[in-house]
Design an enzyme around this catalytic site. Sequence first.
Site, short mmCIF file in Angstrom:
data_model
loop_
_atom_site.label_atom_id
_atom_site.label_comp_id
_atom_site.label_asym_id
_atom_site.label_seq_id
_atom_site.Cartn_x
_atom_site.Cartn_y
_atom_site.Cartn_z
N ASN A 1 -35.48 14.02 22.80
CA ASN A 1 -36.55 13.35 22.07
C ASN A 1 -37.88 13.87 22.59
O ASN A 1 -38.16 13.78 23.79
CB ASN A 1 -36.45 11.83 22.25
CG ASN A 1 -37.31 11.07 21.25
OD1 ASN A 1 -38.19 11.64 20.60
ND2 ASN A 1 -37.05 9.78 21.13
N ASP B 1 -37.79 13.28 16.99
CA ASP B 1 -39.11 12.79 17.37
C ASP B 1 -39.22 11.30 17.06
O ASP B 1 -40.18 10.84 16.46
CB ASP B 1 -40.22 13.57 16.66
CG ASP B 1 -40.17 13.40 15.15
OD1 ASP B 1 -39.12 12.94 14.63
OD2 ASP B 1 -41.16 13.71 14.47
N CYS B 2 -38.22 10.55 17.48
CA CYS B 2 -38.12 9.13 17.15
C CYS B 2 -38.93 8.30 18.15
O CYS B 2 -38.89 8.53 19.35
CB CYS B 2 -36.66 8.69 17.16
SG CYS B 2 -36.42 6.98 16.67
N GLY B 3 -39.62 7.31 17.62
CA GLY B 3 -40.42 6.44 18.47
C GLY B 3 -39.73 5.15 18.85
O GLY B 3 -40.35 4.28 19.44
#
Length: 319
Positions: free
Chosen positions: A89, A70-72
């Site tokens: 993602n 769940d990387c931004g």
Amino acid sequence: MTHIRIEKGTGGWGGPLELKATPGKKIVYITAGTRPAIVDKLAQLTGWQAIDGFKEGEPAEAEIGVAVIDCGGTLRCGIYPKRRIPTINIHSTGKSGPLAQYIVEDIYVSGVKEENITVVGDATPQPSSVGRDYDTSKKITEQSDGLLAKVGMGMGSTVAVLFQSGRDTIDTVLKTILPFMAFVSALIGIIMASGLGDWIAHGLAPLASHPLGLVMLALICSFPLLSPFLGPGAVIAQVIGVLIGVQIGLGNIPPHLALPALFAINAQAACDFIPVGLSLAEARQDTVRVGVPSVLVSRFLTGAPTVLIAWFVSGFIYQ
């Protein structure tokens, strides 16, 4: 054999990915909060075991069938694509972060929801690449370069590396650092303008105005179940730091507590990065399984003492 097709969601990037439901593979997910719904659907369709990277550590690389993150837009986006592990993602993040060059469409897809995961038939085989033709008409001595040519090639290679390093640095600043700074600035502005900042500041003032309150704040921030979720991007620490700084400027918090307050609000720093860091170091599965909770607990145990040490040192700074 069952094939799972994963397409990008609304505003997403990359893909589609096609996964073979090979028995024995595992789904590793490194996400904040609860377990994503797409993990349950993938486990149901593939029969693979789901592994929580924060709690159970990362399995062996050969056992990972797909990674869910769940990387931004930070390092985590590219850590698994760099190792050619299919990566999903749940955020709509494209090629971003320090490892953006490894994020390609055939191994990475973002913005994925449950409806973007479907079962398909046998995958269409990809055409094999044509082998490279080598010229063998020259002798080895005819193909070797002289000393001057080697020096020139070496200098050219060095200049190319330096130029590429500068270009990557500027690219990282423009695509990662500056947008993040703008986001944090906008977030702080919204909080301050909406009046929410005053409400938070009044709640923090009793804690931040006394050393024991700062110790309690450090214990809350570094609590092992909370620290992985408070750490990403250091956004929460930056917002609280601005609010405490304003209170110090207004005289509601003594200036000599600025240093211990800094340690208190950053007691959770890097706790979300532990699984990623161990993956970068190619640590063994047992090392990851033991290392993640060990570091979280150590941060919890050392957070309060560092605040007390900072409070002691600040007594000599502000006199």
